[in-house]
Scaffold this motif. Structure first.
Motif: not given
Length: 525
Positions: A229-254
């Protein structure tokens, strides 16, 4: 577990909430990690190399500082892998592989970790170590969600909350692990003395004591009703957005991925040596059987047959090599990509670039043996054109194998489909039947056949560009003139660079299609 972790994003009904709010799957993957049942690891890296590469990929850096190396040492000590740091993953036991899998994900320090049957296939000592590690992770503040079968009594006490399911997927208990015996005892189901409570719950769910489980399911449903019941009441609330803790750089990654792929490729002696040996063996065999025929006008037709079979060999070997090799890497890549180790484009480019020199060297080895032993003209521009058409043909065939192995599941299916594709276009290569002898309704297929363009390019690299009449050791040689021979087999028009451009275009299109197919396959898992 696949649904909860987000690994399976379709094919089910309902919603997944996080702390009562709708889960944003993409951002949730930034703070979560999924340890799958199968340990998908790079077998030809050492434990230390695996950890260092994981750390480099996390921070998109090419060199680790002292602090990060200390962090790696701490993880290896905590997971009882310090003594195995210089061992190849290939030589680790099942329990050590499982702990290494956990250590690699802990490099990212995820807040939520999913474990899919982490003790399955392990001996009791290894299983105990894994459960103790999960308990320590939970005590450190991480959320640990785990499925487990055949848990021992000591394993059960390490869990805070137990969610027990029947074989039909219905909940029969949801509560603290310490209360599970009392819960079923209150219902009249007393666990026998000295009996494993986890085994007893499983036996109850299977109805081994002649007790219907409908009552237990209904009671568990009532217990969960308030939470739902608690879940159904809050299911339409705004989702929590988690940002990435580190940046992805294409060239070093490659660069990091290319370095890793180089290490694993050249340490996998069997695959590399087999590829080299096959090209050397067949190149020597064909060259010896047709030795010196390329110089004589009497054997022009035989020489053309040799070149046709060389194109077939290069096409089939390159395609089947990739259709076998690429699926072996997919399980590791799928796990790492899902856990946000790197971008798909970086991985795809690194695999392509690293395998490129290996394929080119194998082609060079094969072509050199064929060209020298069979007596083809030792003229620089002809040698260069001969090599070029074989290189682009081999690369294009690899792209076919990669695309098929991406789209299809199973080695047998891959093999059959690749064989069907190559056999179909081999029929329209111009080596078995002349274009003019083919029914008119099918002649257009020669224009779009990569095999025909490859054969035509090879023949013109050897016999085209106004090559002079070949010496004839007998009174009359019908194909002493290269122009006559090319015209006889309906390939008199010199389209070498069009042939090369056509095959190269197909290669680019197939590589793009393989990338799109791979991305779709990963997104629809």
């Amino acid at each position: 577990m696949n649904i909860l972790s987000g690994y399976m994003s379709s094919g089910y009904q309902g919603s997944v909430t996080l702390n009562g709010a709708r889960r944003d799957l993409l951002s949730f993957r930034n703070v979560s990690s999924y340890i799958m049942q199968e340990d998908s690891l790079q077998l030809y890296l050492t434990v230390q190399e695996s950890m260092e590469i994981a750390m480099k990929l996390k921070h998109s850096i090419s060199k680790l500082d002292v602090q990060k190396r200390i962090s790696i040492d701490g993880l290896l000590h905590n997971l009882l892998l310090h003594d195995k740091r210089d061992s190849l993953v290939y030589n680790l036991s099942g329990g050590e592989c499982r702990r290494l899998t956990i250590a690699l994900e802990l490099v990212r320090s995820p807040k939520v970790m999913f474990f899919d049957e982490p003790t399955t296939g392990l001996d009791i000592v290894s299983a105990n170590n894994v459960v103790k590690i999960m308990r320590k992770l939970a005590d450190s503040g991480k959320t640990i969600i785990c499925t487990i079968h055949q848990a021992s009594a000591s394993h059960l006490t390490n869990f805070d909350t137990v969610y027990a399911l029947t074989p039909s997927g219905q909940c029969m208990y949801n509560g603290k692990s310490s209360l599970i015996i009392d819960y079923f005892s209150d219902l009249g189901f007393q666990c026998p003395e000295y009996h494993n409570p986890a085994d007893y719950v499983i036996e109850l769910s299977l109805g081994e004591y002649g007790i219907p489980i409908d009552t237990m399911i209904e009671l568990a449903r009532e217990t969960n009703k308030n939470d739902r019941h608690i879940i159904n009441q809050s299911a339409n609330s705004v989702p929590v957005i988690y940002s990435r803790e580190y940046s992805s750089k294409c060239f070093p990654e490659l660069c990091i991925l290319m370095h890793r792929t180089l290490l694993t490729t050249f340490r996998d002696h069997f695959l590399v040596k087999v590829r080299l040996f096959v090209h050397f063996l067949l190149g020597s065999m064909f060259g010896i059987v047709y030795i010196g025929l390329g110089k004589s006008a009497m054997h022009v037709r035989d020489n053309a047959v040799l070149l046709f079979f060389c194109v077939m060999f290069m096409t089939y070997v390159a395609a089947f090599t990739m259709s076998i090799k690429f699926p072996l890497e997919l399980s590791v890549m799928r796990k790492e990509y899902f856990n946000r180790w790197y971008s798909l484009s970086s991985y795809y480019i690194s695999v392509t670039l690293v395998d490129l020199p290996v394929q080119i060297f194998c082609t060079f080895l094969f072509c050199s043996l064929i060209y020298l032993l069979s007596g083809q003209p030792l003229i620089l521009f002809r040698i260069s054109m001969f090599l070029l058409i074989f290189i682009v043909t081999g690369l294009m065939s690899q792209a076919i194998g990669m695309l098929v192995s991406t789209l299809c599941k199973g080695f047998v299916i891959n093999t059959v489909i690749v064989a069907l594709i190559l056999m179909f276009w081999t029929t329209y290569a111009g080596g078995m039947i002349r274009i003019s002898d083919t029914p008119k309704i099918y002649r257009w297929l020669y224009d779009v056949s990569f095999m025909k363009h490859s054969v035509q390019g090879v023949l013109h690299s050897v016999y085209g560009y106004d090559r002079s009449v070949l010496p004839c050791p007998v009174m009359f040689c019908p194909f002493g003139s290269p122009k006559v021979m090319l015209k006889t087999i309906d390939m008199g028009e010199n389209l070498y660079w069009i042939n090369v451009s056509f095959i190269t275009s197909i290669y680019v299109v197939l590589k793009v299609c393989a990338f799109i197919a791979l991305k779709y396959k990963l997104s629809s898992t």
